[in-house]
Scaffold this active site. Sequence first.
Site: not given
Length: 356
Positions: A91, A109, A116, A120, A123, A199, A222, A224, A341
């Site tokens: 995407e 983006c 992945c 995380c 996500c 990122s 990232s 957080h 996000c």
Amino acid sequence: MKQDIRKQTVPQLTDWLKQHGEQGFRAKQIHEWLWKKSAQSFEQMSNLSVQTRALLAEHFEIRSLSVHQEQRSNDGTIKSSFQLYDGNLVEGVLIPALRHDDQDRMTACVSSQVGCSLTCKFCATGYMDRKRNLDAAEIYDQVVAIDRQAKQNYDVPLSNIVYMGMGEPLLNYKNVLESVDRITSPTGLGMSPKRITVSTAGIAKMIRQLGDDQVKFNLALSLHAANDTKRDTIMPINESNTLEALGDALSYFYQKTGTRITFEYILFYNFNDTLQDAQELWRFTKRVPAKVNIIEYNPIAEANFKSTDPQTLDKFAGYLDSKGVIVNVRRSRGKDIDAACGQLAGKEKGTVKQTV
């Protein structure tokens, strides 16, 4: 199986053409069609003879991606599901500017992996398996497709690119850097590297490699959470890439490139949103010249996190501002179509949802 012509260098293509009785200088023309004009078929290469185009089509293919599904948000954001040559889906998102005085800002983006390998907890992509890396051409194709959407829908070309879609860019290092080269090269799309941000969830070794390679694009971490215990909880990659290791790597990157770092920080309700958390973040930002983007949390079905309340967010940002930190509060875009996000998951949908 035919070879992917976009994996051929100009010298390789020159040699191949000569071996097949063609003139070697045609290689540069083909390269221009592929990377500057974004040709998706050999038939488009109009300055080549019919015979040359037929020869290329016999031995090579252009593995272009296609727009599988497209969704439009109430705020003008457009999310696309892109189908790759092998049937996998990724995407990408077109994010137009909201402010009246910045209407020429169009951001793409893009994704760097199918799925992945990181996990995380906040996500959606982190709950997928990593099937494979995208090659440079597949990343480049997302930029081309989203640029086309920007022109068709807003009559404005892309101005910025963020590698913040599906996947961890620094675990696909070679292809990500090659895609940036194709996008920024005068023989490619000719965009400025200062308009590109990569990122990462934090791979210290590869951040150092970016410094050694003296990259010209921007780097975002990232973050957080600015203490290891909390960050371990939501980002298991932190167990092998601690904040101390990341701080050292970022300092090295800045020393080599002179590029200020962006820290991305999602405020989760009753987890990382206290003044103590803000103090820890402030101390971490002192490691290297940086700015902080505070990001609204976007809920996903797999997790139970909540976004912090507006009052707590204001106090958190106000504290950082009082300490001289450059801080921006980023409001989520495309939430209603799962384009914000942390929401990209590459899931095929039965119908295309259009919200205008």
